[in-house]
Scaffold this motif. Structure first.
Motif, PDB file in Angstrom:
ATOM      1  N   MET A  21      -4.251   6.857  -5.283  1.00  0.00           N
ATOM      2  CA  MET A  21      -2.884   6.349  -5.271  1.00  0.00           C
ATOM      3  C   MET A  21      -1.957   7.268  -6.070  1.00  0.00           C
ATOM      4  N   ARG A  24      -1.205  10.197  -3.967  1.00  0.00           N
ATOM      5  CA  ARG A  24      -0.217   9.872  -2.926  1.00  0.00           C
ATOM      6  C   ARG A  24       1.195   9.901  -3.505  1.00  0.00           C
ATOM      7  N   THR A  30      -2.255  11.652   1.707  1.00  0.00           N
ATOM      8  CA  THR A  30      -1.609  10.642   2.547  1.00  0.00           C
ATOM      9  C   THR A  30      -2.325   9.298   2.434  1.00  0.00           C
ATOM     10  N   PHE A  31      -2.947   9.064   1.279  1.00  0.00           N
ATOM     11  CA  PHE A  31      -3.684   7.819   1.056  1.00  0.00           C
ATOM     12  C   PHE A  31      -2.790   6.617   1.325  1.00  0.00           C
ATOM     13  N   GLU A  32      -3.322   5.653   2.049  1.00  0.00           N
ATOM     14  CA  GLU A  32      -2.602   4.408   2.330  1.00  0.00           C
ATOM     15  C   GLU A  32      -3.193   3.297   1.473  1.00  0.00           C
ATOM     16  N   THR A  34      -4.209  -0.391   0.121  1.00  0.00           N
ATOM     17  CA  THR A  34      -4.700  -1.565   0.839  1.00  0.00           C
ATOM     18  C   THR A  34      -4.347  -2.821   0.052  1.00  0.00           C
ATOM     19  N   ALA A  79       1.662  -1.115  -4.143  1.00  0.00           N
ATOM     20  CA  ALA A  79       2.571  -1.218  -3.007  1.00  0.00           C
ATOM     21  C   ALA A  79       4.012  -1.008  -3.455  1.00  0.00           C
ATOM     22  N   LEU A  82       4.693   2.741  -4.148  1.00  0.00           N
ATOM     23  CA  LEU A  82       4.864   3.491  -2.904  1.00  0.00           C
ATOM     24  C   LEU A  82       6.204   3.164  -2.255  1.00  0.00           C
ATOM     25  N   HIS A  83       6.568   1.901  -2.244  1.00  0.00           N
ATOM     26  CA  HIS A  83       7.867   1.499  -1.688  1.00  0.00           C
ATOM     27  C   HIS A  83       9.002   2.197  -2.439  1.00  0.00           C
ATOM     28  N   GLN A  86       9.198   5.825  -1.502  1.00  0.00           N
ATOM     29  CA  GLN A  86       9.734   6.019  -0.155  1.00  0.00           C
ATOM     30  C   GLN A  86      11.230   5.758  -0.068  1.00  0.00           C
TER      31      GLN A  86
END
Length: 131
Positions: A21, A24, A30-32, A34, A79, A82-83, A86
């Motif tokens: 993470m 990323r 490009t780890f997503e 979970t 999450a 990452l949000h 972005q």
């Protein structure tokens, strides 16, 4: 079950997720992320974990149950980080990353305590069941 390797593996699963993470967020992969039920630790928590922890008694079950809340919050913070990344909210991303580290420390601490719980004495159980 080999206890030492078992609980340290759960700790390693978590640390690997955190490192992926962080990579990323740094743009290195490009780890997503979970949900808390899909990661390796979460699959154990929501799967065989209760049974396996129960084999070690009440102390272990108490520690096991203590993993759920910080684990869920860790994934929420992941999450959020990452949000924020972005959407260009660098301060929000760093706040969420700090929360991830705080929660990670809690999870690691609990997992280390779990590792320190003595293994059940199988020989005594065998004697009491058949004696």
């Amino acid at each position: 079950m080999q206890k030492r390797a078992f609980f340290l593996k759960r700790l390693n699963d978590h640390v690997q997720y955190l490192n992926k993470m962080k990579g990323r967020l740094a743009g290195a992969n490009t780890f997503e992320p979970t949900t808390c039920r899909i990661c390796t630790l979460g699959q154990w928590l929501h799967g065989e974990g209760t049974k396996e922890a129960g084999e070690y008694g009440d102390t272990m079950l108490t520690l096991f149950r203590a993993l759920f809340e910080p684990h869920e919050r860790f994934h929420q913070a992941s999450a959020e980080a990452l949000h924020c990344q972005q959407t260009g909210d660098e301060l929000g991303m760093h706040r969420a990353l700090t929360e991830m580290h705080t929660l990670s420390s809690q999870l690691v601490g609990i997992l280390l305590k779990m590792d320190a719980v003595p293994a059940p004495d199988v020989s005594n159980r065998h004697l009491s069941q058949h004696g």
